[in-house]
Design a protein around this motif. Structure first.
Motif, PDB file in Angstrom:
ATOM      1  N   ILE A   1      -2.205   2.874   4.330  1.00 36.66           N
ATOM      2  CA  ILE A   1      -1.405   3.990   4.828  1.00 36.66           C
ATOM      3  C   ILE A   1      -1.843   5.298   4.177  1.00 36.66           C
ATOM      4  CG2 ILE A   1       0.417   3.712   3.077  1.00 36.66           C
ATOM      5  CD1 ILE A   1       2.408   4.217   5.479  1.00 36.66           C
ATOM      6  N   GLY A   2      -1.661   6.377   4.898  1.00 39.53           N
ATOM      7  CA  GLY A   2      -1.919   7.707   4.364  1.00 39.53           C
ATOM      8  C   GLY A   2      -0.824   8.653   4.805  1.00 39.53           C
TER       9      GLY A   2
ATOM     10  N   CYS B   1       8.805  20.738   6.395  1.00 39.76           N
ATOM     11  CA  CYS B   1       7.370  20.475   6.324  1.00 39.76           C
ATOM     12  C   CYS B   1       6.919  19.731   7.577  1.00 39.76           C
ATOM     13  CB  CYS B   1       7.037  19.596   5.125  1.00 39.76           C
ATOM     14  SG  CYS B   1       7.428  20.342   3.531  1.00 39.76           S
ATOM     15  N   LEU B   2       5.638  19.868   7.888  1.00 38.18           N
ATOM     16  CA  LEU B   2       4.998  18.981   8.850  1.00 38.18           C
ATOM     17  C   LEU B   2       4.438  17.827   8.031  1.00 38.18           C
ATOM     18  CD1 LEU B   2       2.920  21.035  11.442  1.00 38.18           C
ATOM     19  CD2 LEU B   2       5.004  19.740  11.798  1.00 38.18           C
ATOM     20  N   VAL B   3       4.745  16.609   8.458  1.00 37.87           N
ATOM     21  CA  VAL B   3       4.330  15.407   7.731  1.00 37.87           C
ATOM     22  C   VAL B   3       3.642  14.470   8.715  1.00 37.87           C
ATOM     23  CG1 VAL B   3       5.108  13.443   6.355  1.00 37.87           C
ATOM     24  CG2 VAL B   3       6.300  15.629   6.169  1.00 37.87           C
ATOM     25  N   ALA B   4       2.465  13.987   8.338  1.00 40.24           N
ATOM     26  CA  ALA B   4       1.754  12.995   9.129  1.00 40.24           C
ATOM     27  C   ALA B   4       1.667  11.707   8.316  1.00 40.24           C
ATOM     28  CB  ALA B   4       0.351  13.473   9.480  1.00 40.24           C
ATOM     29  N   VAL B   5       1.964  10.590   8.975  1.00 43.41           N
ATOM     30  CA  VAL B   5       1.859   9.272   8.357  1.00 43.41           C
ATOM     31  C   VAL B   5       1.003   8.401   9.275  1.00 43.41           C
ATOM     32  CG1 VAL B   5       3.094   7.269   7.474  1.00 43.41           C
ATOM     33  CG2 VAL B   5       4.162   9.519   7.352  1.00 43.41           C
ATOM     34  N   ILE B   6      -0.102   7.912   8.723  1.00 44.12           N
ATOM     35  CA  ILE B   6      -1.017   7.091   9.515  1.00 44.12           C
ATOM     36  C   ILE B   6      -1.177   5.727   8.848  1.00 44.12           C
ATOM     37  CG2 ILE B   6      -3.378   6.848  10.381  1.00 44.12           C
ATOM     38  CD1 ILE B   6      -3.506   9.864  10.626  1.00 44.12           C
ATOM     39  N   GLU B   7      -0.870   4.685   9.610  1.00 44.23           N
ATOM     40  CA  GLU B   7      -1.072   3.294   9.153  1.00 44.23           C
ATOM     41  C   GLU B   7      -2.289   2.737   9.834  1.00 44.23           C
ATOM     42  OE1 GLU B   7       2.572   0.636   7.935  1.00 44.23           O
ATOM     43  OE2 GLU B   7       2.910   1.488   9.923  1.00 44.23           O
TER      44      GLU B   7
ATOM     45  N   CYS C   1       6.467  10.224   0.029  1.00 43.27           N
ATOM     46  CA  CYS C   1       5.821   8.958  -0.290  1.00 43.27           C
ATOM     47  C   CYS C   1       6.004   8.004   0.887  1.00 43.27           C
ATOM     48  CB  CYS C   1       6.445   8.353  -1.553  1.00 43.27           C
ATOM     49  SG  CYS C   1       5.683   6.801  -2.051  1.00 43.27           S
ATOM     50  N   ALA C   2       4.963   7.236   1.163  1.00 44.95           N
ATOM     51  CA  ALA C   2       5.028   6.190   2.192  1.00 44.95           C
ATOM     52  C   ALA C   2       4.594   4.888   1.545  1.00 44.95           C
ATOM     53  CB  ALA C   2       4.117   6.533   3.357  1.00 44.95           C
TER      54      ALA C   2
ATOM     55  N   TYR D   1       0.849  -1.174   0.000  1.00 41.89           N
ATOM     56  CA  TYR D   1       0.000   0.000   0.000  1.00 41.89           C
ATOM     57  C   TYR D   1       0.891   1.233   0.000  1.00 41.89           C
ATOM     58  CZ  TYR D   1      -3.314  -3.504   1.423  1.00 41.89           C
ATOM     59  OH  TYR D   1      -4.084  -4.633   1.468  1.00 41.89           O
ATOM     60  N   PHE D   2       0.396   2.317  -0.568  1.00 37.67           N
ATOM     61  CA  PHE D   2       1.209   3.525  -0.642  1.00 37.67           C
ATOM     62  C   PHE D   2       0.329   4.768  -0.539  1.00 37.67           C
ATOM     63  CE2 PHE D   2      -0.182   2.763  -4.933  1.00 37.67           C
ATOM     64  CZ  PHE D   2      -0.434   4.029  -5.440  1.00 37.67           C
TER      65      PHE D   2
END
Length: 155
Positions: free
Chosen positions: A71-72, A149-155, A64-65, A52-53
């Motif tokens: 994931i987002g 940057c502020l980066v949020a990664v949610i799984e 990119c994650a 997932y990406f």
């Protein structure tokens, strides 16, 4: 989960994001990027793959994650101008209480925004209307600084 970022360097955010995705995917699988399809609400995915990406870009950077789970990712430049009146429309009551006491209201609003966007990208629900039904916290460990940057990664 793997995360990558780059400067746009004259490319569109889409081009830079796809290049990051191809790099991450090859690094994890040893294979070229598979075809990408769009779900019913426009969420991109790899058909038949267990990967997932999510991709995000700002005026100057792409992120990119890649993960084995949904994931987002979302990013906003730390120097982005923000209309603080948006807090009234997009924050839940609990988030608004945190915002009201935050010493840096602009950063607080950006923090909540990247969390809301990352969650919407993870679920594929999108941001219909104003996303005021969340319960995020300003000290959420899924928010980090990367490349200004502020980066949020949610799984």
């Amino acid at each position: 989960m793997k995360i990558a970022s780059c400067d746009l360097a004259g490319r569109s955010g889409h081009e830079a994001g796809r290049a990051l995705l191809a790099e991450l995917y090859r690094g994890e699988t040893g294979r070229a990027l598979p075809p990408i399809a769009l779900g019913a609400r426009g969420k991109p995915y790899f058909p038949g793959e267990d990967w997932y990406f999510s991709i995000s870009h700002t005026r100057r950077h792409a992120f990119c994650a890649l993960s084995r789970r949904e994931i987002g990712i979302d990013a906003e430049e730390l120097d982005r101008r923000v209309d603080l009146r948006l807090a009234e429309k997009i924050l839940s009551p609990g988030e608004k209480a945190q915002f009201d006491t935050a010493p840096d209201k602009r950063r607080a609003l950006l923090t909540f925004w990247v969390l809301k966007e990352a969650q919407a990208k993870k679920t594929g629900a999108g941001l219909a209307g104003y996303p005021a039904d969340t319960a995020f916290s300003l000290d959420d460990p899924r928010v980090m600084e990367m490349d200004g940057c502020l980066v949020a990664v949610i799984e």
